[in-house]
Design an enzyme around this catalytic site. Structure first.
Site, PDB file in Angstrom:
ATOM      1  N   CYS A  31      44.660  31.049  45.035  1.00  0.00           N
ATOM      2  CA  CYS A  31      46.033  31.287  45.382  1.00  0.00           C
ATOM      3  C   CYS A  31      46.481  30.576  46.727  1.00  0.00           C
ATOM      4  O   CYS A  31      45.418  30.566  47.322  1.00  0.00           O
ATOM      5  CB  CYS A  31      46.306  32.654  45.419  1.00  0.00           C
ATOM      6  SG  CYS A  31      45.699  33.589  43.948  1.00  0.00           S
ATOM      7  N   TYR A 170      41.317  32.592  30.976  1.00  0.00           N
ATOM      8  CA  TYR A 170      40.578  33.260  32.291  1.00  0.00           C
ATOM      9  C   TYR A 170      40.258  34.779  32.072  1.00  0.00           C
ATOM     10  O   TYR A 170      41.376  35.427  31.595  1.00  0.00           O
ATOM     11  CB  TYR A 170      41.757  33.233  33.324  1.00  0.00           C
ATOM     12  CG  TYR A 170      41.709  33.975  34.676  1.00  0.00           C
ATOM     13  CD1 TYR A 170      40.402  34.443  35.332  1.00  0.00           C
ATOM     14  CD2 TYR A 170      42.960  34.248  35.265  1.00  0.00           C
ATOM     15  CE1 TYR A 170      40.547  34.831  36.348  1.00  0.00           C
ATOM     16  CE2 TYR A 170      42.976  34.551  36.534  1.00  0.00           C
ATOM     17  CZ  TYR A 170      41.666  35.154  37.169  1.00  0.00           C
ATOM     18  OH  TYR A 170      41.827  35.849  38.247  1.00  0.00           O
ATOM     19  N   HIS A 173      38.016  38.763  37.356  1.00  0.00           N
ATOM     20  CA  HIS A 173      38.588  39.598  38.721  1.00  0.00           C
ATOM     21  C   HIS A 173      39.155  40.782  38.264  1.00  0.00           C
ATOM     22  O   HIS A 173      40.052  41.510  39.054  1.00  0.00           O
ATOM     23  CB  HIS A 173      39.717  38.792  39.094  1.00  0.00           C
ATOM     24  CG  HIS A 173      39.231  37.481  39.926  1.00  0.00           C
ATOM     25  ND1 HIS A 173      39.745  36.100  39.899  1.00  0.00           N
ATOM     26  CD2 HIS A 173      38.164  37.590  40.704  1.00  0.00           C
ATOM     27  CE1 HIS A 173      38.993  35.447  40.470  1.00  0.00           C
ATOM     28  NE2 HIS A 173      38.067  36.181  41.199  1.00  0.00           N
ATOM     29  N   ASP A 266      34.065  38.640  44.624  1.00  0.00           N
ATOM     30  CA  ASP A 266      34.205  37.098  44.524  1.00  0.00           C
ATOM     31  C   ASP A 266      34.493  36.560  45.843  1.00  0.00           C
ATOM     32  O   ASP A 266      33.535  35.437  46.181  1.00  0.00           O
ATOM     33  CB  ASP A 266      35.163  36.666  43.339  1.00  0.00           C
ATOM     34  CG  ASP A 266      35.139  35.321  43.190  1.00  0.00           C
ATOM     35  OD1 ASP A 266      33.974  34.817  43.284  1.00  0.00           O
ATOM     36  OD2 ASP A 266      36.257  34.671  42.604  1.00  0.00           O
TER      37      ASP A 266
END
Ligand code: ADP
Ligand code: SF4
Length: 688
Positions: A31, A170, A173, A266
């Site tokens: 991001c 994806y 997360h 992560d």
């Protein structure tokens, strides 16, 4: 490149489905706080990575549909064809430097609150959204799943139209629908999408197949997968179901991008995960199962670590988000034998905090990050000097060091004077606190650079006063004298009523602790009205040293700002484990002899707690005496920068030093409107 380069292996091309990466450097999705809101700035960030040598440059999670609306956060958006031109800015910028562009398509399920669209929230099963927002998701029926697959497929086609070479599915997360379907605690379905692992993986398999079928002729299909939730047997584990997922999907993706969940694991900070390459243990078996290339991350900044990971067969491609933010030119520097010029990430997660705050990305180590488009800053290029002016920088903290380094890079003669015996300012002190040793990289990188330059003179043990500055005869002066912590208790919560402090009571500041002074005894009350990291770190230091510590804060959390850097729960847990007595929602009212009086932030009710010594972490006072004495002295340049101008985070001080050096001798009209370009809304769009 020459075979003599010991890192030649890192520069081999790698086939990824129908496309070829020119080397093994892979910027995984991250991001930027820019996304669909500031697409020109985002494209410039990504283009810079491509220029710096990354073979693959990914964007960030990109919403595929209005039911995955992450507003107010500025992620990618590809709801329909109107979003294509903004994304094409990025693919053009990346292609212009010979790299491949990757897009991370996402549906966020119950992680999307849909605040902008007001659409219903979707999830595998009935559940609340995963924030404290008062909204619940509806369980998707089969028609919803078919629709979701169609949205994903259509988004993949639009991504191809936008020029992307690699298109992601994806599941990571704990933030995406595909991942939610995989995790038993989020998927209580009784149909063919729930129950057995094979059923829970079905949706991901379908997405991979759909994407291949839609765009696989010319685009690679990457799969980003969180192989472990790092909560032991309570969640997915790399050695158990994580491994089984890799076995089930094996060669279906063109590339495995493997990491751990959640985001805080992560993107672990150095404070809680000091080792670079900390994800290797989770990754090591993936390559033995699939024949497809594997990319992995773990704050990889050392070329030796990268090389050994490839040689050991852990990964094919070196993944990086934060290291590529701190230094977009890592690949080129390694290729050109300039390894000691790498600006290493310090693992502070200020970049992450930008995204969480919905503001453009910033980086402690790389002050040009996020400023490529709006200010036209390049991390490796700066305008040469325009005169033979001599410059003096006073103060060798992050602001002074950065300012001196950039002035020197421009070619000016630079004299830097530091009062203490060591360069680094607050960083030199803070890196001695528990978990913060990697922060010394802020000083090490800059001091190393400055020491190699012939146009720089560095002086330590040199506290300058106005007279000495006049004697030096240097007419361009930057004052970076920093700040010191207050000892009177003034802070956010005490502006109306300062705590009364009895004479004789031992009151210490963070400066005292960092200078090696310890409380004479406990209990030690640490009063945190700063709310960032320092009070928590000092509590950890003192509790570890055997003190009985009481942590008092007006906030309802310890180190509340650290929510943005993903560290807050870890900080609070660590203090609890260390036996720190935590008193939240309490304002410090008085320090009296052997006790302190604290006041409930809501009711105003007082309580007394035993207290032999107090550490006040409240506010800082700017060191402006020298600057004030130099005003009106006829200097051609006199500029106050960093914490001396506005106490803040280290990232702010580095930025201020950088900006001052860039603006020096810039045409007045330009420097005066140092403000940046803004991305304005095209009103014509509204008619679409
Ligand atoms: P910043 O974050 O703005 O760089 P710091 O507090 O980290 O601020 O660093 C300021 C540095 O300035 C400290 O190392 C301090 O010793 C030094 N300093 C303060 N006053 C003087 C002075 N009069 N002459 C030289 N150095 C000074
Ligand atoms: Fe690394 Fe901190 Fe920069 Fe993020 S802000 S890239 S964690 S140095």
């Amino acid at each position: 490149m020459s075979n003599a380069n010991p890192y030649a292996l890192l520069f081999e091309p790698i086939q990824i489905g129908p496309v070829t990466a020119r080397n093994r450097f892979y910027q995984v999705p991250h991001c930027t706080g820019l996304g669909h809101v500031r697409p020109r700035a985002d494209a410039a960030v990504r283009g810079m990575k491509a220029e710096g040598g990354w073979a693959v440059v990914s964007n960030q999670e990109t919403e595929i549909h209005p039911t995955s609306d992450l507003s107010p956060f500025a992620e990618g958006r590809l709801w329909d064809g109107r979003d294509i031109p903004a994304l094409r800015l990025m693919t053009d910028a990346v292609h212009a430097h010979g790299a491949l562009a990757a897009i991370q398509l996402v549906h966020n399920g119950n992680h999307a609150q849909n605040l902008l669209t007001r659409a219903p929230v979707l999830a595998p099963s009935e559940m609340s959204v995963d924030t404290t927002h008062p909204k619940q998701a509806q369980a998707m029926d089969k028609a919803d799943i078919r629709e979701f697959r169609r949205w994903h497929r259509d988004a993949a086609l639009r991504a191809k139209d936008a020029g992307f070479d690699i298109i992601y599915v994806y599941a990571g997360h704990n933030m995406t629908l595909a991942h939610h379907f995989m995790l038993p605690h989020m998927n209580q379905r009784c149909d063919e999408y729930g129950g057995s692992l094979e059923n829970r993986v079905r949706l991901t398999r379908e997405l991979l197949e759909d994407t291949h079928e839609a765009v696989g002729d010319s685009c690679a299909v990457a799969f980003r997968f969180a192989i472990d939730e790092v909560i032991g047997a309570d969640g997915m584990q790399a050695s158990e179901e994580g491994r089984a997922v890799v076995e089930l999907l094996s060669d279906l993706p063109d590339l495995w991008d493997v990491n751990v969940a959640d985001w805080s694991n992560d993107s672990a900070t150095t404070r809680f995960q000091p080792e670079d390459g900390y994800q290797n243990a989770f990754l090591s078996h993936v390559k033995q199962i699939t024949r497809k290339p594997v990319v992995g991350v773990g704050r990889l900044t050392s070329p030796d670590m990268m090389l050994s990971m490839v040689k050991k067969g852990i990964v094919d491609l070196i993944g990086a988000a934060r290291p590529s933010i701190a230094d977009p030119f890592i690949p080129n520097k390694i290729e050109e034998g300039r390894v000691d010029e790498i600006r290493e990430c310090i693992g502070c997660n200020i970049c992450v905090s930008s995204d969480n705050l919905g503001i453009p990305i910033r980086c402690t180590q790389n002050p040009t990050m996020g400023e490529e488009w709006r200010r036209g800053w390049h991390p490796e290029i700066i305008a040469p000097k325009t005169s033979e002016a001599n410059t003096l920088v006073i103060g060798g903290g992050p602001a002074g060091l950065e300012c001196a380094m950039q002035l020197a890079r421009r070619g000016y003669q630079v004299t830097l004077a530091e009062a203490s015996s060591e360069l680094g300012g607050r960083v030199a002190k803070e890196c001695g606190l528990p978990g913060l040793s990697a922060w010394s990289r802020v000083k090490d990188y800059r001091v190393n650079d400055l020491k190699q330059r012939g146009n720089v003179q560095l002086f330590t043990d040199s506290r300058l006063d106005g007279e000495q500055v006049a004697e030096l005869g240097i007419e361009h002066v930057f004052v970076a004298t920093g700040s010191r912590w207050r000892s009177d208790g003034m802070g956010r919560s005490t502006q109306r009523h300062l705590p009364t402090i009895a004479s004789g009571a031992e009151v210490l500041t963070p400066d005292d602790i960092m200078n090696g002074k310890l409380p004479f005894g406990g209990p030690v009350v640490i009063y945190d009205d700063d709310h960032i990291y320092l009070a928590g770190v000092i509590a950890e230091k003192l509790a570890t040293a055997g003190y009985s510590v009481v942590f008092v804060t007006p906030d309802s959390l310890v180190s509340a700002y650290a929510v943005h850097t993903l560290e807050q729960p870890r900080i609070q847990a660590r203090l609890i484990e260390l036996g720190v007595d935590i008193r939240c929602n309490q304002v410090l009212a008085a320090v009296e002899g052997d006790m302190a009086r604290i006041r409930c932030a809501f009711t105003g009710r007082d309580a007394e707690i035993p207290c032999a010594s107090t550490v006040l972490v409240t506010e800082r006072q700017r060191e402006t005496a020298l600057y004030d004495s130099l005003r009106g002295s006829g200097l051609k340049t006199l500029e106050l920068i960093g914490d001396a101008a506005s106490p803040g985070l280290i990232v702010d001080a580095v930025f201020a030093g950088h900006r001052a050096a860039r603006n020096f001798e810039r045409p007045k009209a330009e420097a005066e409107k140092d403000w940046f370009r803004r991305e304005t809304i095209d009103l014509a769009e509204e008619s679409l």
